[in-house]
Design a protein around this motif. Structure first.
Motif, PDB file in Angstrom:
ATOM      1  N   PHE A 167       8.967  -0.351  11.394  1.00  0.00           N
ATOM      2  CA  PHE A 167       8.320  -0.389  10.075  1.00  0.00           C
ATOM      3  C   PHE A 167       7.229  -1.447  10.083  1.00  0.00           C
ATOM      4  CE2 PHE A 167       8.066  -1.787   5.600  1.00  0.00           C
ATOM      5  CZ  PHE A 167       7.679  -0.580   5.043  1.00  0.00           C
ATOM      6  N   ASN A 168       6.006  -1.023   9.824  1.00  0.00           N
ATOM      7  CA  ASN A 168       4.856  -1.927   9.758  1.00  0.00           C
ATOM      8  C   ASN A 168       4.456  -2.053   8.285  1.00  0.00           C
ATOM      9  OD1 ASN A 168       2.370  -3.220   9.885  1.00  0.00           O
ATOM     10  ND2 ASN A 168       1.795  -2.223  11.799  1.00  0.00           N
ATOM     11  N   GLU A 169       4.915  -3.133   7.661  1.00  0.00           N
ATOM     12  CA  GLU A 169       4.702  -3.286   6.219  1.00  0.00           C
ATOM     13  C   GLU A 169       3.222  -3.381   5.863  1.00  0.00           C
ATOM     14  OE1 GLU A 169       6.082  -6.196   2.495  1.00  0.00           O
ATOM     15  OE2 GLU A 169       6.796  -6.566   4.541  1.00  0.00           O
ATOM     16  N   ALA A 170       2.445  -4.115   6.649  1.00  0.00           N
ATOM     17  CA  ALA A 170       1.023  -4.272   6.362  1.00  0.00           C
ATOM     18  C   ALA A 170       0.292  -2.937   6.451  1.00  0.00           C
ATOM     19  CB  ALA A 170       0.404  -5.282   7.318  1.00  0.00           C
ATOM     20  N   LEU A 171       0.634  -2.144   7.450  1.00  0.00           N
ATOM     21  CA  LEU A 171      -0.004  -0.839   7.613  1.00  0.00           C
ATOM     22  C   LEU A 171       0.372   0.105   6.472  1.00  0.00           C
ATOM     23  CD1 LEU A 171      -1.623   1.239   9.232  1.00  0.00           C
ATOM     24  CD2 LEU A 171       0.444   1.714  10.551  1.00  0.00           C
ATOM     25  N   VAL A 172       1.647   0.120   6.109  1.00  0.00           N
ATOM     26  CA  VAL A 172       2.096   0.994   5.021  1.00  0.00           C
ATOM     27  C   VAL A 172       1.423   0.594   3.710  1.00  0.00           C
ATOM     28  CG1 VAL A 172       4.086   1.661   3.627  1.00  0.00           C
ATOM     29  CG2 VAL A 172       4.273   1.558   6.117  1.00  0.00           C
ATOM     30  N   HIS A 173       1.314  -0.693   3.468  1.00  0.00           N
ATOM     31  CA  HIS A 173       0.637  -1.160   2.252  1.00  0.00           C
ATOM     32  C   HIS A 173      -0.816  -0.716   2.237  1.00  0.00           C
ATOM     33  CE1 HIS A 173      -1.661  -4.128  -0.148  1.00  0.00           C
ATOM     34  NE2 HIS A 173      -0.636  -4.033  -0.970  1.00  0.00           N
ATOM     35  N   GLN A 174      -1.497  -0.854   3.359  1.00  0.00           N
ATOM     36  CA  GLN A 174      -2.903  -0.453   3.431  1.00  0.00           C
ATOM     37  C   GLN A 174      -3.070   1.049   3.205  1.00  0.00           C
ATOM     38  OE1 GLN A 174      -4.839  -1.643   7.049  1.00  0.00           O
ATOM     39  NE2 GLN A 174      -6.762  -0.648   6.544  1.00  0.00           N
ATOM     40  N   VAL A 175      -2.176   1.834   3.783  1.00  0.00           N
ATOM     41  CA  VAL A 175      -2.268   3.290   3.641  1.00  0.00           C
ATOM     42  C   VAL A 175      -1.992   3.718   2.201  1.00  0.00           C
ATOM     43  CG1 VAL A 175      -1.139   5.440   4.298  1.00  0.00           C
ATOM     44  CG2 VAL A 175      -1.751   3.789   6.049  1.00  0.00           C
ATOM     45  N   VAL A 176      -0.990   3.106   1.562  1.00  0.00           N
ATOM     46  CA  VAL A 176      -0.658   3.470   0.180  1.00  0.00           C
ATOM     47  C   VAL A 176      -1.790   3.071  -0.770  1.00  0.00           C
ATOM     48  CG1 VAL A 176       0.909   2.989  -1.736  1.00  0.00           C
ATOM     49  CG2 VAL A 176       1.828   3.382   0.545  1.00  0.00           C
ATOM     50  N   VAL A 177      -2.331   1.873  -0.599  1.00  0.00           N
ATOM     51  CA  VAL A 177      -3.428   1.423  -1.454  1.00  0.00           C
ATOM     52  C   VAL A 177      -4.649   2.317  -1.277  1.00  0.00           C
ATOM     53  CG1 VAL A 177      -5.070  -0.447  -1.857  1.00  0.00           C
ATOM     54  CG2 VAL A 177      -2.645  -0.956  -1.614  1.00  0.00           C
ATOM     55  N   ALA A 178      -4.943   2.678  -0.038  1.00  0.00           N
ATOM     56  CA  ALA A 178      -6.089   3.558   0.216  1.00  0.00           C
ATOM     57  C   ALA A 178      -5.876   4.933  -0.391  1.00  0.00           C
ATOM     58  CB  ALA A 178      -6.326   3.669   1.718  1.00  0.00           C
ATOM     59  N   PHE A 179      -4.657   5.450  -0.317  1.00  0.00           N
ATOM     60  CA  PHE A 179      -4.372   6.762  -0.903  1.00  0.00           C
ATOM     61  C   PHE A 179      -4.578   6.732  -2.415  1.00  0.00           C
ATOM     62  CE2 PHE A 179      -1.558   9.949  -2.752  1.00  0.00           C
ATOM     63  CZ  PHE A 179      -1.892  11.068  -2.018  1.00  0.00           C
ATOM     64  N   GLN A 180      -4.127   5.668  -3.073  1.00  0.00           N
ATOM     65  CA  GLN A 180      -4.319   5.556  -4.515  1.00  0.00           C
ATOM     66  C   GLN A 180      -5.786   5.363  -4.868  1.00  0.00           C
ATOM     67  OE1 GLN A 180      -1.383   2.316  -5.019  1.00  0.00           O
ATOM     68  NE2 GLN A 180      -0.383   3.628  -6.516  1.00  0.00           N
ATOM     69  N   ALA A 181      -6.488   4.557  -4.086  1.00  0.00           N
ATOM     70  CA  ALA A 181      -7.897   4.301  -4.372  1.00  0.00           C
ATOM     71  C   ALA A 181      -8.734   5.561  -4.197  1.00  0.00           C
ATOM     72  CB  ALA A 181      -8.422   3.187  -3.461  1.00  0.00           C
ATOM     73  N   ASN A 182      -8.418   6.351  -3.181  1.00  0.00           N
ATOM     74  CA  ASN A 182      -9.190   7.569  -2.939  1.00  0.00           C
ATOM     75  C   ASN A 182      -8.936   8.638  -4.000  1.00  0.00           C
ATOM     76  OD1 ASN A 182     -10.265   6.408  -0.649  1.00  0.00           O
ATOM     77  ND2 ASN A 182      -8.767   7.314   0.728  1.00  0.00           N
TER      78      ASN A 182
END
Length: 207
Positions: free
Chosen positions: A27-42
């Motif tokens: 589990f890569n917490e930083a990567l998951v956070h970045q992906v979730v934030v990007a999905f919401q922003a897009n």
């Protein structure tokens, strides 16, 4: 990695071998956070607009003379410091909120989420998820028998019309095809149900 295989009564009669490439990652917490934030922003739409001092409705008359009043000098009522004046840095309707995420990063984030859900025993596999009729009562009863009626994301290889119509009015229940699996939905729902054909598709997509 072994995932539990549920029957129609919600009993784990056996286990199914899940691909380590999808369900056995760290589990890569930083990567998951970045992906979730990007999905919401897009998903955001730049449809908000504000007026600057040039577009707000105002009079161009000087409110009072320059000197001799004891008050601060002022030229127009459209000044950003005035009530009813324009915004100094207004939001534009064509504002771009998108975040760039590489495909490899996005897929790695999905694999990390699936792996963590498997470790937390929040993923189960079913042979298929089908209903005889598009009745919400039937869907609610089936999910209750499976023990996931409180919050569940159902991932299937092909969206069945009966299942879609029966579950769309149930709170905290969503049915999606494998290709539409997104990081936000995966972390939002408490449980995840995957059909066997969808499991093969996941391995093909993310393996």
């Amino acid at each position: 990695m072994e995932l539990k295989l549920l029957n129609d009564q919600g009993q784990s009669t056996a286990t199914i071998a899940a691909p380590e490439t999808v369900f056995g990652r760290d589990f890569n917490e930083a990567l998951v956070h970045q992906v979730v934030v990007a999905f919401q922003a897009n998903a955001r739409m730049g449809n908000r607009a504000q007026k600057d001092r040039g577009t707000v409705k105002h009079s161009t008359k000087k409110p009072w003379r320059q000197k001799g009043t004891g008050r601060a000098r002022s030229g127009m009522t459209s000044s950003p410091i005035w009530r009813g004046g324009g915004r100094a840095f207004p939001n534009s309707p064509d504002e771009n909120f998108s975040h760039k995420v590489n495909k490899k990063m996005y897929r790695a984030g999905l694999r990390a989420i699936f792996s963590q859900l498997a470790r937390e025993d929040r993923i189960a596999v079913v042979e298929a998820f089908a209903l005889e009729a598009p009745k919400t009562k039937l869907a609610a009863a089936k999910l209750k028998d499976l023990g996931v009626s409180d919050s569940v994301l159902i991932i299937t290889d092909a969206l069945d019309e009966n299942v879609y119509l029966a579950t769309r009015n149930l709170p905290n229940v969503a049915v999606i095809e494998t290709r539409y699996a997104d990081p936000l939905s995966l972390i939002h729902y408490k449980n995840v149900l995957i059909t066997k054909p969808a499991m093969a598709q996941l391995e093909e997509m993310l393996g």
